[in-house]
Scaffold this motif. Structure first.
Motif, mmCIF file in Angstrom:
data_model
loop_
_atom_site.group_PDB
_atom_site.id
_atom_site.type_symbol
_atom_site.label_atom_id
_atom_site.label_comp_id
_atom_site.label_asym_id
_atom_site.label_seq_id
_atom_site.Cartn_x
_atom_site.Cartn_y
_atom_site.Cartn_z
ATOM 1 N N SER A 199 0.858 -1.181 0.000
ATOM 2 C CA SER A 199 0.000 0.000 0.000
ATOM 3 C C SER A 199 0.898 1.236 0.000
ATOM 4 C CB SER A 199 -0.891 0.009 1.238
ATOM 5 O OG SER A 199 -1.424 1.296 1.471
ATOM 6 N N PRO A 200 0.407 2.360 -0.549
ATOM 7 C CA PRO A 200 1.191 3.597 -0.463
ATOM 8 C C PRO A 200 1.571 3.964 0.967
ATOM 9 C CG PRO A 200 -0.575 3.864 -2.052
ATOM 10 C CD PRO A 200 -0.797 2.541 -1.388
ATOM 11 N N ASP A 201 0.756 3.598 1.926
ATOM 12 C CA ASP A 201 1.079 3.897 3.329
ATOM 13 C C ASP A 201 2.352 3.194 3.783
ATOM 14 O OD1 ASP A 201 -1.197 5.512 3.628
ATOM 15 O OD2 ASP A 201 -2.458 3.769 4.065
ATOM 16 N N LYS A 215 9.134 20.680 -6.144
ATOM 17 C CA LYS A 215 8.453 21.679 -5.318
ATOM 18 C C LYS A 215 7.650 21.031 -4.193
ATOM 19 C CE LYS A 215 4.358 21.963 -8.328
ATOM 20 N NZ LYS A 215 3.517 22.886 -9.127
ATOM 21 N N PHE A 216 7.545 19.694 -4.239
ATOM 22 C CA PHE A 216 6.799 18.991 -3.201
ATOM 23 C C PHE A 216 7.669 18.609 -2.006
ATOM 24 C CE2 PHE A 216 4.676 17.732 -7.265
ATOM 25 C CZ PHE A 216 3.544 18.509 -7.096
ATOM 26 N N GLY A 217 8.981 18.813 -2.119
ATOM 27 C CA GLY A 217 9.871 18.491 -1.008
ATOM 28 C C GLY A 217 9.866 17.000 -0.705
ATOM 29 N N ASP A 218 9.687 16.638 0.581
ATOM 30 C CA ASP A 218 9.674 15.227 0.954
ATOM 31 C C ASP A 218 8.256 14.659 0.983
ATOM 32 O OD1 ASP A 218 8.722 16.535 3.152
ATOM 33 O OD2 ASP A 218 10.092 15.621 4.595
ATOM 34 N N ARG A 219 7.336 15.328 0.292
ATOM 35 C CA ARG A 219 5.978 14.804 0.141
ATOM 36 C C ARG A 219 5.820 14.287 -1.284
ATOM 37 N NH1 ARG A 219 3.682 14.488 5.050
ATOM 38 N NH2 ARG A 219 1.608 14.710 4.127
ATOM 39 N N TRP A 220 5.239 13.122 -1.424
ATOM 40 C CA TRP A 220 5.017 12.538 -2.747
ATOM 41 C C TRP A 220 3.532 12.543 -3.072
ATOM 42 C CZ3 TRP A 220 8.592 7.549 -2.676
ATOM 43 C CH2 TRP A 220 9.914 7.949 -2.869
ATOM 44 N N PRO A 221 3.037 13.551 -3.792
ATOM 45 C CA PRO A 221 1.623 13.585 -4.187
ATOM 46 C C PRO A 221 1.407 12.769 -5.461
ATOM 47 C CG PRO A 221 2.691 15.580 -4.897
ATOM 48 C CD PRO A 221 3.753 14.758 -4.226
ATOM 49 N N VAL A 222 1.503 11.474 -5.329
ATOM 50 C CA VAL A 222 1.602 10.600 -6.491
ATOM 51 C C VAL A 222 0.307 9.839 -6.777
ATOM 52 C CG1 VAL A 222 2.822 8.616 -7.439
ATOM 53 C CG2 VAL A 222 4.081 10.338 -6.155
ATOM 54 N N PHE A 223 -0.360 9.379 -5.731
ATOM 55 C CA PHE A 223 -1.471 8.440 -5.919
ATOM 56 C C PHE A 223 -2.815 9.166 -5.897
ATOM 57 C CE2 PHE A 223 2.015 6.156 -3.878
ATOM 58 C CZ PHE A 223 2.221 5.137 -4.803
ATOM 59 N N GLN A 224 -3.697 8.748 -6.791
ATOM 60 C CA GLN A 224 -5.028 9.354 -6.852
ATOM 61 C C GLN A 224 -5.829 9.084 -5.585
ATOM 62 O OE1 GLN A 224 -7.103 8.177 -10.433
ATOM 63 N NE2 GLN A 224 -5.305 8.536 -11.734
ATOM 64 N N SER A 225 -5.570 7.957 -4.928
ATOM 65 C CA SER A 225 -6.392 7.537 -3.790
ATOM 66 C C SER A 225 -5.846 7.991 -2.449
ATOM 67 C CB SER A 225 -6.506 6.009 -3.789
ATOM 68 O OG SER A 225 -5.218 5.409 -3.730
ATOM 69 N N HIS A 226 -4.693 8.640 -2.430
ATOM 70 C CA HIS A 226 -4.070 9.011 -1.167
ATOM 71 C C HIS A 226 -3.608 10.471 -1.193
ATOM 72 C CE1 HIS A 226 -3.945 4.678 -0.656
ATOM 73 N NE2 HIS A 226 -3.459 4.814 0.572
ATOM 74 N N GLU A 227 -3.586 11.064 -0.029
ATOM 75 C CA GLU A 227 -2.947 12.363 0.118
ATOM 76 C C GLU A 227 -1.434 12.190 -0.103
ATOM 77 O OE1 GLU A 227 -4.437 15.256 0.622
ATOM 78 O OE2 GLU A 227 -6.443 14.348 0.660
ATOM 79 N N ALA A 228 -0.729 13.285 -0.161
ATOM 80 C CA ALA A 228 0.715 13.211 -0.361
ATOM 81 C C ALA A 228 1.367 12.348 0.713
ATOM 82 C CB ALA A 228 1.324 14.612 -0.345
ATOM 83 N N ILE A 229 2.217 11.432 0.279
ATOM 84 C CA ILE A 229 2.881 10.494 1.175
ATOM 85 C C ILE A 229 4.165 11.123 1.716
ATOM 86 C CG2 ILE A 229 3.939 8.209 1.348
ATOM 87 C CD1 ILE A 229 0.931 8.146 0.827
ATOM 88 N N ALA A 230 4.379 11.044 3.013
ATOM 89 C CA ALA A 230 5.634 11.517 3.605
ATOM 90 C C ALA A 230 6.727 10.497 3.319
ATOM 91 C CB ALA A 230 5.469 11.714 5.106
ATOM 92 N N ALA A 231 7.799 10.940 2.648
ATOM 93 C CA ALA A 231 8.888 10.041 2.266
ATOM 94 C C ALA A 231 10.160 10.429 3.009
ATOM 95 C CB ALA A 231 9.128 10.118 0.761
ATOM 96 N N PRO A 278 -3.601 3.769 -9.086
ATOM 97 C CA PRO A 278 -3.398 4.737 -10.186
ATOM 98 C C PRO A 278 -2.703 6.004 -9.680
ATOM 99 C CG PRO A 278 -5.635 3.879 -10.217
ATOM 100 C CD PRO A 278 -5.021 3.414 -8.935
ATOM 101 N N THR A 279 -1.794 6.508 -10.491
ATOM 102 C CA THR A 279 -1.055 7.710 -10.114
ATOM 103 C C THR A 279 -1.669 8.947 -10.775
ATOM 104 O OG1 THR A 279 0.495 7.298 -11.915
ATOM 105 C CG2 THR A 279 1.096 6.495 -9.726
ATOM 106 N N VAL A 280 -1.372 10.086 -10.197
ATOM 107 C CA VAL A 280 -1.868 11.359 -10.709
ATOM 108 C C VAL A 280 -1.105 11.735 -11.988
ATOM 109 C CG1 VAL A 280 -2.133 13.817 -10.168
ATOM 110 C CG2 VAL A 280 -2.436 12.100 -8.373
ATOM 111 N N ARG A 281 -1.809 12.333 -12.928
ATOM 112 C CA ARG A 281 -1.160 12.804 -14.155
ATOM 113 C C ARG A 281 -0.822 14.289 -14.012
ATOM 114 N NH1 ARG A 281 -1.294 9.458 -18.368
ATOM 115 N NH2 ARG A 281 -1.327 11.053 -19.977
ATOM 116 N N TYR A 282 0.327 14.649 -14.554
ATOM 117 C CA TYR A 282 0.790 16.030 -14.478
ATOM 118 C C TYR A 282 1.082 16.546 -15.888
ATOM 119 C CZ TYR A 282 1.303 15.668 -9.420
ATOM 120 O OH TYR A 282 1.056 15.519 -8.080
#
Length: 332
Positions: A199-201, A215-231, A278-282
């Motif tokens: 899981s992304p978690d 510009k997201f720093g250590d946050r990964w706003p990658v997944f459509q189903s989750h908020e930005a993941i702390a990496a 699924p990941t977010v499209r940019y």
């Protein structure tokens, strides 16, 4: 006196700018009067009232403090001073025509130096376009500078910027060229002694390699189903090449644009993980500072980049194509 004139040239006020336009109109009118031999003929040629021609010539003579034309009921002839002044005015107007012609010719076909800025990952992506552009237009050259930061177009003198994120400055002109996905991946070496995240978690417990120019720093706003993941991880770098090589050597998990990950995924150097999410499209965008008077060399280049990206980037829901196949399809 000289310093005052230089100041006026550098900082022309509205009145001085209007006076410069009046002077140009006066010179143009004077030249046509001499060439056509009369005020009425010049008025017809310039499509203005005869009184306008008269006022232009009178204002020119008054400003110069000299009679330029001898006129009677039948003829208009330049004085000796007027004849000498006419020759210089013709030369000036021809130079203006040549300058206009030069701009028109440069606008018709790309030529000269095109100054391109890109975000760092995009620089390598569009190299085949630059090769094609310079091959098609041998009078054109490209200076490409890749930066992690956004640039100041005026200060740094760029014609266009191609970046894989929307600009922070909303006064710039932006054209979306394509969209891309991010891919979460790692080397098979990284998973020799540990299970893959389910899981992304689960990424919070993994060693993640971070791209410092994001510009997201250590946050990964990658997944459509989750908020930005702390990496979190033990390597941070602004080099996409170092990011990729570290991941291939098994150092940790990385997030890459699909176009950067395509070749190592196809070769098995990296494996995609969490692909059930699924990941977010940019967007990939072209940015320039002015809506009007965009140089043809920039317009043509942007169009070529847009077509190339449409050809090589995956549509929504499809797998990224390997870089080698993408270049073959583009003829590069």
């Amino acid at each position: 006196m000289l310093s005052a004139r230089l100041h006026d040239l550098r900082h022309p006020g509205p009145a001085r700018a209007e006076a410069a336009m009046d002077r140009f109109d006066q010179i143009t009118t004077f030249v046509r009067v001499v060439e056509l031999g009369g005020f009425s003929a010049a008025a017809r040629d310039l499509d203005v009232a005869p009184s306008v021609v008269t006022s232009h010539v009178q204002a020119l003579e008054q400003r110069l403090g000299a009679r330029l034309l001898n006129r009677n009921t039948r003829h208009v002839k330049p004085t000796d001073v007027g004849q000498a002044y006419y020759r210089h005015c013709v030369d000036v107007l021809k130079r203006f025509e040549q300058a206009d012609g030069l701009v028109e010719s440069m606008q018709a076909t790309p030529r000269g130096l095109l100054r391109v800025n890109t975000s760092i990952p995009v620089g390598d992506l569009i190299i085949p376009v630059i090769a094609d552009y310079t091959a098609q237009f041998p009078d054109a050259a490209v200076r490409m500078i890749s930066t992690g930061r956004e640039v100041d177009f005026i200060e740094e003198q760029f014609d266009v910027s191609i970046r894989h994120a929307m600009p922070a400055n909303d006064s710039l002109i932006v054209r979306k060229l394509a969209e891309y996905d991010y891919v979460v991946c790692a080397s098979p070496k990284y998973f020799l002694n540990r299970p893959q995240p389910r899981s992304p978690d689960d990424l919070a417990a993994e060693n993640c390699i971070l791209y410092t120019d994001s510009k997201f720093g250590d946050r990964w706003p990658v997944f459509q189903s989750h908020e930005a993941i702390a990496a979190h991880g033990n390597l941070q770098t602004n080099s996409p090449m170092a990011l990729l090589r570290a991941a291939e050597n098994g150092q940790g998990i990385v997030v890459l644009p699909c176009f950067t990950a395509a070749s190592p995924l196809a070769d098995g150097r990296l494996v995609r993980i969490l692909d059930d999410y699924p990941t977010v499209r940019y967007p990939i965008v072209a940015i320039h500072p002015h809506r009007n008077l965009v140089p043809t060399k920039a317009v043509v280049f942007i169009d070529m980049v847009a077509k190339y990206l449409r050809d090589i980037l995956p549509a929504a829901g499809s797998e990224p194509r390997p870089r080698s196949a993408a270049r073959q399809s583009a003829g590069g």
